[in-house]
Motif scaffolding. Structure first.
Motif, PDB file in Angstrom:
ATOM      1  N   GLY A 176     121.703  36.509   6.919  1.00 38.92           N
ATOM      2  CA  GLY A 176     120.254  36.325   6.926  1.00 38.92           C
ATOM      3  C   GLY A 176     119.640  36.445   5.545  1.00 38.92           C
ATOM      4  N   VAL A 177     120.122  37.403   4.769  1.00 36.23           N
ATOM      5  CA  VAL A 177     119.634  37.553   3.392  1.00 36.23           C
ATOM      6  C   VAL A 177     119.993  36.324   2.563  1.00 36.23           C
ATOM      7  CG1 VAL A 177     119.899  38.893   1.266  1.00 36.23           C
ATOM      8  CG2 VAL A 177     119.646  40.063   3.459  1.00 36.23           C
ATOM      9  N   LYS A 178     121.196  35.817   2.754  1.00 36.20           N
ATOM     10  CA  LYS A 178     121.597  34.602   2.036  1.00 36.20           C
ATOM     11  C   LYS A 178     120.680  33.427   2.373  1.00 36.20           C
ATOM     12  CE  LYS A 178     126.531  35.445   1.285  1.00 36.20           C
ATOM     13  NZ  LYS A 178     126.466  35.135  -0.155  1.00 36.20           N
ATOM     14  N   VAL A 179     120.344  33.292   3.661  1.00 37.98           N
ATOM     15  CA  VAL A 179     119.464  32.201   4.082  1.00 37.98           C
ATOM     16  C   VAL A 179     118.078  32.371   3.462  1.00 37.98           C
ATOM     17  CG1 VAL A 179     118.314  31.162   6.067  1.00 37.98           C
ATOM     18  CG2 VAL A 179     120.724  31.782   6.213  1.00 37.98           C
ATOM     19  N   CYS A 180     117.544  33.587   3.510  1.00 38.97           N
ATOM     20  CA  CYS A 180     116.211  33.843   2.947  1.00 38.97           C
ATOM     21  C   CYS A 180     116.148  33.492   1.465  1.00 38.97           C
ATOM     22  CB  CYS A 180     115.833  35.306   3.147  1.00 38.97           C
ATOM     23  SG  CYS A 180     115.344  35.728   4.818  1.00 38.97           S
ATOM     24  N   ARG A 181     117.123  33.961   0.720  1.00 39.78           N
ATOM     25  CA  ARG A 181     117.088  33.740  -0.728  1.00 39.78           C
ATOM     26  C   ARG A 181     117.393  32.293  -1.083  1.00 39.78           C
ATOM     27  NH1 ARG A 181     119.931  39.454  -2.621  1.00 39.78           N
ATOM     28  NH2 ARG A 181     118.107  40.750  -2.138  1.00 39.78           N
ATOM     29  N   SER A 182     118.230  31.642  -0.299  1.00 43.19           N
ATOM     30  CA  SER A 182     118.506  30.234  -0.583  1.00 43.19           C
ATOM     31  C   SER A 182     117.249  29.387  -0.415  1.00 43.19           C
ATOM     32  CB  SER A 182     119.611  29.719   0.347  1.00 43.19           C
ATOM     33  OG  SER A 182     120.820  30.401   0.113  1.00 43.19           O
ATOM     34  N   ILE A 183     116.483  29.670   0.635  1.00 38.61           N
ATOM     35  CA  ILE A 183     115.309  28.845   0.934  1.00 38.61           C
ATOM     36  C   ILE A 183     114.102  29.256   0.102  1.00 38.61           C
ATOM     37  CG2 ILE A 183     113.677  28.220   2.753  1.00 38.61           C
ATOM     38  CD1 ILE A 183     115.928  28.418   4.746  1.00 38.61           C
ATOM     39  N   ALA A 191     124.357  25.711   1.574  1.00 39.16           N
ATOM     40  CA  ALA A 191     125.125  26.517   2.541  1.00 39.16           C
ATOM     41  C   ALA A 191     124.228  27.155   3.589  1.00 39.16           C
ATOM     42  CB  ALA A 191     125.903  27.600   1.801  1.00 39.16           C
ATOM     43  N   THR A 192     123.006  26.683   3.698  1.00 39.29           N
ATOM     44  CA  THR A 192     122.046  27.320   4.594  1.00 39.29           C
ATOM     45  C   THR A 192     122.458  27.208   6.054  1.00 39.29           C
ATOM     46  OG1 THR A 192     120.238  26.903   3.039  1.00 39.29           O
ATOM     47  CG2 THR A 192     119.642  27.361   5.331  1.00 39.29           C
ATOM     48  N   PHE A 193     122.829  26.024   6.479  1.00 39.76           N
ATOM     49  CA  PHE A 193     123.131  25.818   7.894  1.00 39.76           C
ATOM     50  C   PHE A 193     124.405  26.554   8.317  1.00 39.76           C
ATOM     51  CE2 PHE A 193     120.564  22.119   6.646  1.00 39.76           C
ATOM     52  CZ  PHE A 193     119.531  22.244   7.575  1.00 39.76           C
ATOM     53  N   SER A 194     125.379  26.619   7.441  1.00 37.99           N
ATOM     54  CA  SER A 194     126.591  27.373   7.782  1.00 37.99           C
ATOM     55  C   SER A 194     126.292  28.866   7.876  1.00 37.99           C
ATOM     56  CB  SER A 194     127.680  27.112   6.743  1.00 37.99           C
ATOM     57  OG  SER A 194     127.268  27.524   5.453  1.00 37.99           O
ATOM     58  N   ASN A 195     125.437  29.387   6.989  1.00 39.15           N
ATOM     59  CA  ASN A 195     125.066  30.798   7.061  1.00 39.15           C
ATOM     60  C   ASN A 195     124.284  31.105   8.331  1.00 39.15           C
ATOM     61  OD1 ASN A 195     126.267  31.631   4.630  1.00 39.15           O
ATOM     62  ND2 ASN A 195     124.495  30.983   3.430  1.00 39.15           N
ATOM     63  N   ILE A 196     123.410  30.185   8.720  1.00 31.36           N
ATOM     64  CA  ILE A 196     122.665  30.373   9.973  1.00 31.36           C
ATOM     65  C   ILE A 196     123.626  30.405  11.157  1.00 31.36           C
ATOM     66  CG2 ILE A 196     121.027  29.277  11.555  1.00 31.36           C
ATOM     67  CD1 ILE A 196     119.468  28.311   9.121  1.00 31.36           C
ATOM     68  N   ALA A 197     124.612  29.516  11.139  1.00 32.12           N
ATOM     69  CA  ALA A 197     125.583  29.470  12.234  1.00 32.12           C
ATOM     70  C   ALA A 197     126.380  30.772  12.305  1.00 32.12           C
ATOM     71  CB  ALA A 197     126.514  28.279  12.048  1.00 32.12           C
ATOM     72  N   PHE A 198     126.870  31.257  11.151  1.00 38.70           N
ATOM     73  CA  PHE A 198     127.612  32.527  11.138  1.00 38.70           C
ATOM     74  C   PHE A 198     126.732  33.668  11.649  1.00 38.70           C
ATOM     75  CE2 PHE A 198     130.481  30.571   7.842  1.00 38.70           C
ATOM     76  CZ  PHE A 198     131.637  30.686   8.604  1.00 38.70           C
ATOM     77  N   MET A 199     125.479  33.685  11.219  1.00 36.86           N
ATOM     78  CA  MET A 199     124.559  34.752  11.612  1.00 36.86           C
ATOM     79  C   MET A 199     124.350  34.769  13.122  1.00 36.86           C
ATOM     80  SD  MET A 199     120.655  35.266  10.273  1.00 36.86           S
ATOM     81  CE  MET A 199     120.140  33.672  10.958  1.00 36.86           C
ATOM     82  N   LEU A 200     124.094  33.608  13.724  1.00 40.65           N
ATOM     83  CA  LEU A 200     123.851  33.538  15.162  1.00 40.65           C
ATOM     84  C   LEU A 200     125.108  33.839  15.964  1.00 40.65           C
ATOM     85  CD1 LEU A 200     121.521  30.399  15.314  1.00 40.65           C
ATOM     86  CD2 LEU A 200     120.872  32.816  15.391  1.00 40.65           C
ATOM     87  N   VAL A 201     126.260  33.382  15.482  1.00 36.77           N
ATOM     88  CA  VAL A 201     127.511  33.663  16.185  1.00 36.77           C
ATOM     89  C   VAL A 201     127.803  35.162  16.187  1.00 36.77           C
ATOM     90  CG1 VAL A 201     130.016  33.392  16.074  1.00 36.77           C
ATOM     91  CG2 VAL A 201     128.536  31.393  15.829  1.00 36.77           C
ATOM     92  N   LEU A 202     127.575  35.829  15.045  1.00 35.99           N
ATOM     93  CA  LEU A 202     127.792  37.276  14.994  1.00 35.99           C
ATOM     94  C   LEU A 202     126.846  38.001  15.943  1.00 35.99           C
ATOM     95  CD1 LEU A 202     128.395  38.196  11.243  1.00 35.99           C
ATOM     96  CD2 LEU A 202     129.902  38.627  13.167  1.00 35.99           C
ATOM     97  N   GLY A 203     125.573  37.585  15.951  1.00 32.98           N
ATOM     98  CA  GLY A 203     124.624  38.201  16.875  1.00 32.98           C
ATOM     99  C   GLY A 203     125.046  38.019  18.323  1.00 32.98           C
TER     100      GLY A 203
END
Length: 276
Positions: A176-183, A191-203
């Motif tokens: 989530g931090v990676k997504v925030c700072r990237s955007i 790498a935003t969409f892959s980070n979002i996918a990893f974040m949601l899968v972990l949740g």
């Protein structure tokens, strides 16, 4: 209160703060408010419903029907979102009014709710643990601290010990931090969409873990709730007949009641013996 005080500090130190600092702070505010709302809020709400009636409703509504649990998530997400909006509009309006656009606001809001959805899985897991452990304030504080520690929100993970760096990959907030700072900070989407996918899968994995753990403790939790309800009813009956002068209660408990309680729900034995 804390986001407002932080924003006031930024105003007082305006001469020493760059636009990059403001964007860093806004991205951090998204993560802080999401952690507090989803991990602390949802877990406390789920774990506090220990009475049999509301507990049975909570258990049956976690996935069937799903909308009731979704309503709990949206409730706490909304509280954190209001806090985040104060910081967002306050800082952008004072320091970067040219970036206060509908597009930036929509991107920040979307990132916030995506992080909330991911972190709600951890909140749900802690809440299920709280159904069994009763008091989860300390667990919530510890988990929130660990999430922030292993998310790179304070410092890069390279400053951690080598064996602790891999723990960052277990935190949805890390992505989530990676997504925030990237955007918001770097305006990059590679790498935003892959980070979002990893974040949601972990949740989702944490939510599944909570559901599996609940499967093993469900009968005991429901039995505790039924025992508490039974003891309250028994106490009410005794108190009622104690106030009567022309009525006598003949109490004949089952001869195996105490032995059965010791085998199936030992926590209820002592309150029952004190009552009868």
């Amino acid at each position: 209160i804390l986001p407002v005080l932080s924003a006031i500090f930024y105003v007082m130190a305006a001469d020493y703060i760059s636009d990059l600092d403001i964007r860093y702070y806004v991205s951090g505010s998204i993560c802080f408010t999401a952690v507090d709302a989803c991990v602390g809020g949802i877990s406390t709400l789920v774990s506090s419903e220990r009475r049999f009636g509301t507990l049975h409703t909570t258990i049956g509504s976690v996935f069937q029907p799903f909308y009731l649990f979704l309503g709990r998530i949206l409730y706490w997400c909304g509280i954190g979102y209001f806090r985040f909006q104060i910081v967002f509009f306050f800082l952008f309006f004072l320091f970067m009014p040219e970036r206060l656009t509908l597009g930036v606001w929509l991107k920040c809001s979307l990132v916030y709710f995506l992080i909330c959805i991911a972190l709600s899985g951890i909140g749900y897991l802690i809440g299920i643990i709280g159904l069994h452990k009763r008091n989860i304030i300390g667990i919530c504080g510890l988990v929130e601290s660990l999430l922030l520690l292993f998310s790179e929100i304070y410092f890069p993970k390279e400053q951690l010990l080598p064996y602790a760096r891999n723990l960052c990959c277990l935190s949805p907030l890390y992505y989530g931090v990676k997504v925030c700072r990237s955007i918001l900070v770097y305006d990059r989407y590679d790498a935003t969409f892959s980070n979002i996918a990893f974040m949601l899968v972990l949740g989702g994995m944490y939510m599944v873990m909570g559901n599996v753990y609940f499967h093993f403790i469900k009968n005991r939790i429901l039995m505790q709730g039924q025992s508490e309800q039974f003891l309250r009813k028994l106490e009410w009956v005794f108190n009622f007949f104690q106030k009567q002068e022309d009525v006598v209660l003949l109490w004949r408990p089952h001869p195996l009641m105490v032995e059965t309680a010791r085998a199936m729900n030992p926590e209820a034995v002592e309150p029952y013996l004190k009552l009868v």
